[in-house]
Design a protein around this motif. Structure first.
Motif, PDB file in Angstrom:
ATOM      1  N   UNK A   1       8.369  -3.537  -0.372  1.00 29.30           N
ATOM      2  CA  UNK A   1       7.138  -4.150   0.135  1.00 29.30           C
ATOM      3  C   UNK A   1       6.320  -4.721  -1.020  1.00 29.30           C
ATOM      4  N   UNK A   2       6.223  -3.980  -2.096  1.00 26.65           N
ATOM      5  CA  UNK A   2       5.475  -4.424  -3.275  1.00 26.65           C
ATOM      6  C   UNK A   2       6.060  -5.716  -3.846  1.00 26.65           C
ATOM      7  N   UNK A   3       7.380  -5.789  -3.904  1.00 22.55           N
ATOM      8  CA  UNK A   3       8.037  -6.994  -4.415  1.00 22.55           C
ATOM      9  C   UNK A   3       7.799  -8.174  -3.473  1.00 22.55           C
ATOM     10  N   UNK A   4       7.899  -7.930  -2.167  1.00 20.86           N
ATOM     11  CA  UNK A   4       7.671  -8.996  -1.182  1.00 20.86           C
ATOM     12  C   UNK A   4       6.285  -9.606  -1.357  1.00 20.86           C
ATOM     13  N   UNK A   5       5.264  -8.760  -1.456  1.00 21.31           N
ATOM     14  CA  UNK A   5       3.901  -9.282  -1.546  1.00 21.31           C
ATOM     15  C   UNK A   5       3.618  -9.881  -2.918  1.00 21.31           C
ATOM     16  N   UNK A   6       4.161  -9.307  -3.964  1.00 23.80           N
ATOM     17  CA  UNK A   6       3.910  -9.815  -5.322  1.00 23.80           C
ATOM     18  C   UNK A   6       4.564 -11.169  -5.552  1.00 23.80           C
ATOM     19  N   UNK A   7       5.725 -11.390  -4.933  1.00 23.36           N
ATOM     20  CA  UNK A   7       6.457 -12.644  -5.125  1.00 23.36           C
ATOM     21  C   UNK A   7       6.039 -13.736  -4.145  1.00 23.36           C
ATOM     22  N   UNK A   8       5.161 -13.405  -3.211  1.00 20.42           N
ATOM     23  CA  UNK A   8       4.700 -14.382  -2.215  1.00 20.42           C
ATOM     24  C   UNK A   8       3.558 -15.205  -2.802  1.00 20.42           C
ATOM     25  N   UNK A   9       3.884 -16.135  -3.656  1.00 22.96           N
ATOM     26  CA  UNK A   9       2.874 -16.949  -4.324  1.00 22.96           C
ATOM     27  C   UNK A   9       3.449 -18.305  -4.700  1.00 22.96           C
TER      28      UNK A   9
ATOM     29  N   UNK B   1       5.091  -5.129 -11.051  1.00 23.04           N
ATOM     30  CA  UNK B   1       4.989  -4.055 -12.046  1.00 23.04           C
ATOM     31  C   UNK B   1       3.516  -3.697 -12.262  1.00 23.04           C
ATOM     32  N   UNK B   2       3.217  -2.421 -12.168  1.00 16.74           N
ATOM     33  CA  UNK B   2       1.846  -1.957 -12.384  1.00 16.74           C
ATOM     34  C   UNK B   2       0.996  -1.916 -11.130  1.00 16.74           C
ATOM     35  N   UNK B   3       1.492  -2.475 -10.036  1.00 18.33           N
ATOM     36  CA  UNK B   3       0.726  -2.433  -8.782  1.00 18.33           C
ATOM     37  C   UNK B   3       0.742  -1.023  -8.189  1.00 18.33           C
ATOM     38  N   UNK B   4      -0.344  -0.677  -7.534  1.00 21.35           N
ATOM     39  CA  UNK B   4      -0.416   0.611  -6.853  1.00 21.35           C
ATOM     40  C   UNK B   4      -0.390   0.376  -5.347  1.00 21.35           C
TER      41      UNK B   4
END
Length: 267
Positions: free
Chosen positions: A224-232, A244-247
């Motif tokens: 989920x973290x990767x999905x949202x972080x890469x959605x840009x 990396x580093x997201x909580x």
């Protein structure tokens, strides 16, 4: 490319989209609209707001799709089926291009709802084009207001909850469920217990494997973290794209359980 910067763009597109008899003119106009969406930023946006051109063209494209038969294309006697399909495909593509360029048009959710309904109801040959139009809007979803996100959630819930579909329509249902799960994972934080409940529904064995896989990503904090972080659409470092580093904040356990119990009792 020079024409896409012209001040006469609204007049050109208005003339080209209106006459239903001149299919070649309409097709050329739609391709011109796509070029404007890619190269003519000033025509689409004005001072951070939707330009009149953008609002009018998106509305005209939607109206044209309605006029041709909606949610399913209605072919008339003597018409060229292949040309009708190509023409409709171009209109969905152009609408997706305009919406992707103009976040202000996405905010009221009505165009997203229109495309989701089209994905269920229109001809199978057009499904990929409509899916691509919907997928192109995913990048906008995190920036929606809370009000718009709540509207979106109300639209997506029945897509995943309803289970009274015929076997003949399951390909369309799986297509729209895949889009719904992608939208849920993009729009809502991991702590949203309702969104996670919808992911649980997406894991039903009745769904296609790609729907189940996408739903499982929404239930796993790492993916989920990767999905949202890469959605840009912005340039970001590899670490940023990997989150990396997201909580990740989990949903409150009692809220999630209460939601499940409420749905089971009401089923």
């Amino acid at each position: 490319k020079i024409a896409t910067k012209s001040k006469h763009i609204p007049i050109i597109t208005s003339i080209g989209l209106n006459p239903s008899r001149y299919h070649k003119l309409k097709a050329a106009t739609i391709q011109f609209i796509q070029a404007v969406a890619k190269n003519g930023g000033d025509a689409i946006l004005a001072g951070g707001e939707s330009a009149e051109y953008s609002v009018n063209v998106a509305a005209q494209l939607r109206n044209n799709l309605h006029a041709e038969g909606w949610p399913k294309l209605e072919t008339t006697q003597g018409s060229n089926y292949a040309n009708d399909i190509k023409h409709r495909q171009l209109q969905y593509e152009a609408l997706g291009d305009i919406l992707k360029k103009d976040f202000n048009l996405v905010k009221d959710i009505s165009y997203i709802e229109f495309l989701l309904d089209s994905l269920i109801g229109d001809l199978p040959v057009l499904r990929t084009t409509i899916q691509e139009a919907l997928s192109s809007l995913v990048v906008h979803l995190p920036n929606l207001s809370l009000e718009s996100k709540n509207k979106l959630k109300k639209i997506l819930i029945p897509i995943l909850e309803q289970d009274n579909f015929s076997d003949e329509g399951m390909d369309a249902i799986n297509a729209v469920r895949f889009a719904a799960i992608k939208y849920i994972n993009a729009a809502f934080p991991f702590e949203d217990h309702e969104a996670r409940y919808l992911n649980v529904l997406g894991t039903s064995a009745k769904n296609r494997s790609d729907v189940i896989e996408e739903a499982q990503k929404g239930l796993h904090p790492y993916w989920f973290n990767i999905l949202q972080s890469s959605n840009t659409a912005e340039f970001k470092s590899t670490n940023e794209l990997m989150g990396v580093g997201n909580k990740i904040k989990f949903p409150r356990f009692c809220d999630f359980v209460n939601k499940l119990v409420t749905e089971v009792v009401g089923a």
